[in-house]
Design a protein around this motif. Structure first.
Motif: not given
Length: 241
Positions: A16-18, A44, A71-72, A94
């Motif tokens: 859930p992380v970029s 990732y 995107t995350k 972000k």
């Protein structure tokens, strides 16, 4: 209606992380390949910034472009001069957290040059040649041992020959709004560093209130200790809520 994915589907969906990787001076984004391979293999989304290293503003712009493509929520990682870049670019909403690797972490009104100019008695300084046409280079003969003494000499000799000139407008431009004052911050300090003295790294990490890890490594920690760096980055990523 919310839907819970089964564990196998969660794995396919990725983490859930970029992670955005920001390289430093004298090199390009290809130095991240060992980390890219491991992090993408772990699920990732990884974006690479190709900094021109001509001006700080230009490098911050390139980094913000990568952040925008993510995107995350973003874990922003900077190596060396890349630390100055993420310090300025990391205020982007972000960006959830920052990771500094053997890096500069300047304060407001301070540049990478200002940090490098602080006293560091008994520690080596980067073997830079005098500026030429507004750019800096490392002495090619001294680059392998100064930048990456614990990396395969065939690679570091090539890196020395392939250096990207570092613009004085990148070196000397001052930070306006340090992201580490607003975001969770992590710092990996390289104790065998001959480019950014360990004492200056430690001072920056302490000032930023960073979670600090020390590692016996040269400046090129992402090449000499990729597994340790990946573990450190993933620890920071897993803390993002």
């Amino acid at each position: 209606m919310s839907v819970s994915l089964p564990s196998s589907a969660q794995t396919r969906a990725g983490k859930p992380v970029s992670i955005v990787l920001v390289h430093g001076a004298f090199v390009d984004a290809s130095g991240w390949k060992p980390l890219y391979d491991k992090l993408t293999g772990d699920g990732y989304e990884v974006l690479l910034v190709q900094n021109p290293t001509i001006t700080l503003d230009g490098d911050v712009f390139a980094t913000k472009q990568a952040i925008a493509r993510a995107t995350k929520p973003v874990l922003l990682v900077g190596h060396s001069y890349g630390g100055a870049v993420i310090t300025e670019a990391g205020v982007d909403p972000k960006v959830a957290a920052l990771v500094y690797l053997a890096a500069y972490a300047p304060d407001a009104g301070e540049s990478a040059f200002d940090v490098a100019s602080k006293p560091h008695a008994g520690e080596p300084s980067a073997p830079l040649l005098p500026p030429q046409d507004g750019f800096l280079l490392v002495d090619q003969a001294k680059f392998p041992t100064a930048f990456a003494a614990d990396v395969d000499p065939s690679l570091t000799t090539f890196m020395a020959a392939a250096q990207v000139p570092w613009g004085l407008a990148a070196v000397q431009t001052k930070i306006t709004n340090p992201a580490w004052k607003q975001k969770p911050t992590y710092f990996m300090l390289t104790t065998q560093d001959h480019m950014i003295p360990p004492s200056l790294q430690r001072a920056g990490a302490n000032r930023a209130g960073a979670q600090l890890r020390e590692i016996q490594s040269s400046h090129a920690v992402m090449l000499s200790h990729p597994d340790d760096v990946v573990g450190f980055i993933e620890q920071a990523a897993e803390a993002i809520k």
